[in-house]
Scaffold this motif. Structure first.
Motif, PDB file in Angstrom:
ATOM      1  N   SER A 108     -35.589 -28.288  44.661  1.00 30.42           N
ATOM      2  CA  SER A 108     -36.002 -29.328  43.687  1.00 30.42           C
ATOM      3  C   SER A 108     -37.243 -28.549  42.685  1.00 30.42           C
ATOM      4  O   SER A 108     -36.900 -28.135  41.901  1.00 30.42           O
ATOM      5  CB  SER A 108     -36.066 -30.814  43.415  1.00 30.42           C
ATOM      6  OG  SER A 108     -36.955 -31.112  44.038  1.00 30.42           O
ATOM      7  N   PHE A 109     -37.899 -28.326  43.432  1.00 30.12           N
ATOM      8  CA  PHE A 109     -39.097 -27.482  43.072  1.00 30.12           C
ATOM      9  C   PHE A 109     -39.108 -26.526  42.969  1.00 30.12           C
ATOM     10  O   PHE A 109     -39.436 -26.305  41.095  1.00 30.12           O
ATOM     11  CB  PHE A 109     -40.303 -27.654  43.852  1.00 30.12           C
ATOM     12  CG  PHE A 109     -41.521 -27.441  43.198  1.00 30.12           C
ATOM     13  CD1 PHE A 109     -42.685 -28.255  42.992  1.00 30.12           C
ATOM     14  CD2 PHE A 109     -42.264 -26.182  43.694  1.00 30.12           C
ATOM     15  CE1 PHE A 109     -43.444 -28.305  42.821  1.00 30.12           C
ATOM     16  CE2 PHE A 109     -43.254 -26.271  42.492  1.00 30.12           C
ATOM     17  CZ  PHE A 109     -44.257 -26.680  42.527  1.00 30.12           C
ATOM     18  N   GLN A 110     -38.274 -25.702  43.441  1.00 30.51           N
ATOM     19  CA  GLN A 110     -38.024 -23.708  42.712  1.00 30.51           C
ATOM     20  C   GLN A 110     -37.570 -24.045  41.910  1.00 30.51           C
ATOM     21  O   GLN A 110     -37.316 -23.219  40.561  1.00 30.51           O
ATOM     22  CB  GLN A 110     -37.147 -23.637  43.858  1.00 30.51           C
ATOM     23  CG  GLN A 110     -37.842 -22.871  45.035  1.00 30.51           C
ATOM     24  CD  GLN A 110     -37.356 -22.083  45.794  1.00 30.51           C
ATOM     25  OE1 GLN A 110     -36.435 -22.901  46.980  1.00 30.51           O
ATOM     26  NE2 GLN A 110     -37.266 -21.189  46.145  1.00 30.51           N
ATOM     27  N   GLU A 111     -36.039 -25.508  41.471  1.00 26.35           N
ATOM     28  CA  GLU A 111     -35.727 -25.555  39.872  1.00 26.35           C
ATOM     29  C   GLU A 111     -35.912 -25.230  38.855  1.00 26.35           C
ATOM     30  O   GLU A 111     -35.689 -24.729  37.670  1.00 26.35           O
ATOM     31  CB  GLU A 111     -34.425 -26.398  40.391  1.00 26.35           C
ATOM     32  CG  GLU A 111     -32.910 -26.338  38.744  1.00 26.35           C
ATOM     33  CD  GLU A 111     -32.388 -27.345  39.226  1.00 26.35           C
ATOM     34  OE1 GLU A 111     -32.161 -28.243  38.049  1.00 26.35           O
ATOM     35  OE2 GLU A 111     -32.516 -28.098  40.677  1.00 26.35           O
ATOM     36  N   ASN A 112     -37.354 -26.892  39.321  1.00 23.65           N
ATOM     37  CA  ASN A 112     -38.238 -26.761  38.392  1.00 23.65           C
ATOM     38  C   ASN A 112     -39.245 -25.615  37.340  1.00 23.65           C
ATOM     39  O   ASN A 112     -39.133 -25.054  36.510  1.00 23.65           O
ATOM     40  CB  ASN A 112     -38.405 -27.931  38.193  1.00 23.65           C
ATOM     41  CG  ASN A 112     -37.949 -29.186  37.787  1.00 23.65           C
ATOM     42  OD1 ASN A 112     -37.370 -29.450  37.169  1.00 23.65           O
ATOM     43  ND2 ASN A 112     -38.467 -29.904  38.737  1.00 23.65           N
ATOM     44  N   ILE A 113     -39.267 -25.110  38.398  1.00 19.75           N
ATOM     45  CA  ILE A 113     -40.683 -23.650  38.487  1.00 19.75           C
ATOM     46  C   ILE A 113     -40.039 -23.013  37.687  1.00 19.75           C
ATOM     47  O   ILE A 113     -39.877 -21.836  36.560  1.00 19.75           O
ATOM     48  CB  ILE A 113     -40.505 -23.006  39.073  1.00 19.75           C
ATOM     49  CG1 ILE A 113     -41.993 -23.586  39.980  1.00 19.75           C
ATOM     50  CG2 ILE A 113     -41.541 -21.384  39.193  1.00 19.75           C
ATOM     51  CD1 ILE A 113     -43.618 -24.651  39.478  1.00 19.75           C
ATOM     52  N   ASP A 114     -38.425 -22.372  37.620  1.00 22.17           N
ATOM     53  CA  ASP A 114     -37.561 -21.548  37.205  1.00 22.17           C
ATOM     54  C   ASP A 114     -37.132 -21.841  35.449  1.00 22.17           C
ATOM     55  O   ASP A 114     -37.450 -20.875  34.888  1.00 22.17           O
ATOM     56  CB  ASP A 114     -35.942 -21.133  38.232  1.00 22.17           C
ATOM     57  CG  ASP A 114     -35.116 -20.128  37.254  1.00 22.17           C
ATOM     58  OD1 ASP A 114     -34.881 -18.889  37.244  1.00 22.17           O
ATOM     59  OD2 ASP A 114     -34.368 -20.659  36.956  1.00 22.17           O
ATOM     60  N   LYS A 115     -36.829 -22.620  35.531  1.00 19.84           N
ATOM     61  CA  LYS A 115     -36.983 -23.855  33.869  1.00 19.84           C
ATOM     62  C   LYS A 115     -38.194 -22.831  33.108  1.00 19.84           C
ATOM     63  O   LYS A 115     -38.380 -22.959  31.970  1.00 19.84           O
ATOM     64  CB  LYS A 115     -37.204 -24.875  34.486  1.00 19.84           C
ATOM     65  CG  LYS A 115     -35.534 -25.312  34.711  1.00 19.84           C
ATOM     66  CD  LYS A 115     -35.214 -27.040  34.550  1.00 19.84           C
ATOM     67  CE  LYS A 115     -33.838 -26.913  35.198  1.00 19.84           C
ATOM     68  NZ  LYS A 115     -33.250 -28.918  35.035  1.00 19.84           N
ATOM     69  N   PHE A 116     -39.248 -23.074  33.870  1.00 20.82           N
ATOM     70  CA  PHE A 116     -41.019 -23.260  33.121  1.00 20.82           C
ATOM     71  C   PHE A 116     -40.245 -21.215  33.183  1.00 20.82           C
ATOM     72  O   PHE A 116     -41.359 -21.004  31.853  1.00 20.82           O
ATOM     73  CB  PHE A 116     -41.692 -23.082  34.284  1.00 20.82           C
ATOM     74  CG  PHE A 116     -42.165 -24.692  34.153  1.00 20.82           C
ATOM     75  CD1 PHE A 116     -41.556 -25.311  33.626  1.00 20.82           C
ATOM     76  CD2 PHE A 116     -42.784 -24.983  35.581  1.00 20.82           C
ATOM     77  CE1 PHE A 116     -41.715 -26.950  34.157  1.00 20.82           C
ATOM     78  CE2 PHE A 116     -43.348 -25.601  36.087  1.00 20.82           C
ATOM     79  CZ  PHE A 116     -42.612 -27.493  34.953  1.00 20.82           C
ATOM     80  N   MET A 117     -40.273 -20.212  33.946  1.00 24.35           N
ATOM     81  CA  MET A 117     -40.673 -18.936  33.715  1.00 24.35           C
ATOM     82  C   MET A 117     -39.079 -18.120  33.508  1.00 24.35           C
ATOM     83  O   MET A 117     -39.201 -16.472  32.950  1.00 24.35           O
ATOM     84  CB  MET A 117     -40.599 -18.302  34.824  1.00 24.35           C
ATOM     85  CG  MET A 117     -41.411 -19.036  36.042  1.00 24.35           C
ATOM     86  SD  MET A 117     -43.347 -19.007  35.292  1.00 24.35           S
ATOM     87  CE  MET A 117     -43.496 -18.108  36.536  1.00 24.35           C
ATOM     88  N   ASN A 118     -37.974 -18.830  32.719  1.00 24.93           N
ATOM     89  CA  ASN A 118     -36.841 -17.685  32.657  1.00 24.93           C
ATOM     90  C   ASN A 118     -36.230 -17.271  31.837  1.00 24.93           C
ATOM     91  O   ASN A 118     -35.325 -16.521  30.738  1.00 24.93           O
ATOM     92  CB  ASN A 118     -35.481 -18.519  33.359  1.00 24.93           C
ATOM     93  CG  ASN A 118     -35.317 -19.732  33.149  1.00 24.93           C
ATOM     94  OD1 ASN A 118     -35.312 -19.610  31.420  1.00 24.93           O
ATOM     95  ND2 ASN A 118     -34.262 -20.528  33.617  1.00 24.93           N
ATOM     96  N   GLY A 119     -37.176 -17.318  30.576  1.00 22.50           N
ATOM     97  CA  GLY A 119     -37.012 -17.896  29.537  1.00 22.50           C
ATOM     98  C   GLY A 119     -35.861 -17.800  28.379  1.00 22.50           C
ATOM     99  O   GLY A 119     -35.809 -17.634  27.944  1.00 22.50           O
ATOM    100  N   GLU A 120     -35.644 -18.983  29.126  1.00 25.24           N
ATOM    101  CA  GLU A 120     -33.533 -19.198  28.668  1.00 25.24           C
ATOM    102  C   GLU A 120     -33.727 -20.701  28.732  1.00 25.24           C
ATOM    103  O   GLU A 120     -32.450 -20.759  28.232  1.00 25.24           O
ATOM    104  CB  GLU A 120     -32.846 -19.159  29.407  1.00 25.24           C
ATOM    105  CG  GLU A 120     -32.539 -16.907  29.225  1.00 25.24           C
ATOM    106  CD  GLU A 120     -30.865 -16.845  30.584  1.00 25.24           C
ATOM    107  OE1 GLU A 120     -30.919 -15.323  29.652  1.00 25.24           O
ATOM    108  OE2 GLU A 120     -31.045 -17.094  31.881  1.00 25.24           O
ATOM    109  N   THR A 121     -34.612 -21.514  29.112  1.00 23.62           N
ATOM    110  CA  THR A 121     -34.734 -22.789  28.313  1.00 23.62           C
ATOM    111  C   THR A 121     -35.304 -23.363  27.712  1.00 23.62           C
ATOM    112  O   THR A 121     -35.478 -23.106  27.051  1.00 23.62           O
ATOM    113  CB  THR A 121     -35.888 -23.628  29.912  1.00 23.62           C
ATOM    114  OG1 THR A 121     -35.598 -22.520  31.399  1.00 23.62           O
ATOM    115  CG2 THR A 121     -35.642 -24.720  29.580  1.00 23.62           C
TER     116      THR A 121
END
Length: 403
Positions: free
Chosen positions: A171-184
């Motif tokens: 779940s932590f990784q999923e949230n980090i990806d939301k910060f960084m992926n430019g599509e959230t």
């Protein structure tokens, strides 16, 4: 200001079809016109874009250019108008601060990320890498290299280093990806941020009550507040997860598209160190930084006025022909080092030695375990992160091999 200064109007610029590893053509073209260009921000602010190696490096080391978040009033994607006042960085977010606050946060960490300490982790990185290669081999082809290999290895290492229970990583990784992926979406970004803050608050409280053998527990004995420890943890986890994940995945993609270089790495294990540095230079996944001038500064024949926003193009700086011979060629035997992939100056990446160890171990192990490793889809079908993402890379990397 010179009448002939070049102007760039499109940021972020798209990469050319079929050229997933090269900087956008607009930025490369701008560098050909000179190392510094004008950039009009969407809100009308007249800022600057720096694309040349020497000028990018000089700005990164110049205290007259600030990293403070509250001075970043201008954004290449958003016209804030007069509606939003940019807040200061949250306590502990040392990447978005200047001295002396920056040293307050960074100094307690410096001894935790030394070259010697990171090299001591090599055996553990080797074990984690072997475990994931074993799992890939057992599952058989095809595989998504991001989820099977590139993401879990740095996740385990940074989580162990900071004392984050690995079973809580998903779940932590999923949230980090939301910060960084430019599509959230904005709504999902806020939800991910709040969830992460809540998690880190509980983690810090747990370390204070029951310290263990990890960096975060060590920091609880300092004078840093719980809020500052949350900010430091978020910064280290986000950087330690996303950058190395994308270097491992995009680096593998680049090697698969350059079979002679891939063969060289397989044939010579001693080439690993140079291969890592060359991939860092060639790919530059942390592709841009921003700074704000604190006073009038003469730079590259132009006057950067106080309060002016400056965008630093790391990927074009690392492809500057005035600094590197044949810069657009991936050459694992390259001798000329000194890339800016980890930045420069006081904000140079704190975890760079950990990233180097992970790449130095994982990439050779992967390509030697699977001698017939290849893309499972045409190269043009590999999904790339958008240029709006903070860190460039691939969303998925489908690979296969002979069994």
């Amino acid at each position: 200001m010179s009448e002939s200064v070049h102007t760039v109007t499109t940021l972020p610029a798209a990469r050319r079809p079929g050229c997933p590893f090269d900087p956008p053509a607009e930025l490369t073209d701008a560098r050909r016109h000179g190392p510094i260009s004008r950039y009009p921000f969407p809100d009308g602010h007249q800022g600057w874009l720096i694309t040349g190696y020497d000028l990018v490096r000089s700005v990164l080391a110049d205290s007259r250019f600030s990293s403070r978040k509250e001075l970043m009033h201008h954004h290449p994607l958003i016209d804030y108008g007069d509606l939003i006042e940019v807040p200061s960085a949250a306590p502990g977010e040392f990447l978005l601060t200047d001295e002396p606050q920056h040293s307050r946060y960074r100094k307690p960490l410096v001894g935790k990320f030394t070259v010697r300490r990171m090299r001591q982790l090599t055996e553990r990185v080797e074990q984690v890498t072997a475990d994931h290669l074993d799992a890939m081999e057992k599952a058989g082809p095809p595989a998504d290299l991001v989820t099977a290999f590139a993401r879990p290895i740095p996740a385990i290492m940074i989580c162990e280093l900071l004392g984050v229970p690995y079973e809580e990583r998903d779940s932590f990784q999923e949230n980090i990806d939301k910060f960084m992926n430019g599509e959230t979406s904005d709504e999902d970004l806020i939800a991910a941020y709040l969830a992460t803050q809540q998690y880190l608050a509980e983690l810090v409280a747990g370390k204070r009550a029951h310290p263990t053998d990890d960096v975060l527990s060590d920091l609880t004995s300092s004078d840093l507040t719980d809020e500052e420890l949350r900010g430091i943890s978020l910064t280290l986890l986000a950087a330690g997860l996303d950058t190395t994940t994308n270097m491992l995945a995009l680096g593998t993609f680049a090697l698969l598209r350059n079979p002679a270089q891939l063969a060289a790495l397989r044939a010579d294990p001693a080439l690993a160190d140079r291969a890592v540095e060359e991939l860092l230079r060639y790919l530059s996944v942390a592709k841009t930084f921003m700074r704000t001038a604190l006073e009038d500064v003469e730079l590259g024949g132009q006057t950067i006025e106080s309060g002016t926003a400056v965008i630093l193009s790391i990927n074009t700086a690392n492809r500057d022909p005035e600094r590197f011979d044949d810069p657009d060629v991936l050459d694992l035997h390259r001798q000329d080092g000194g890339h800016l992939a980890f930045g420069h100056g006081i904000h140079q990446c704190l975890g760079q030695q950990l990233a180097r160890v992970e790449m130095r171990v994982a990439l050779p192990a992967l390509v030697n375990r699977f001698p017939t490793l290849r893309l499972a889809v045409p190269a043009e079908e590999v999904g790339l992160r958008p240029e709006t993402a903070d860190i460039y890379g691939v969303k998925r990397l489908p690979v296969t091999w002979d069994v």
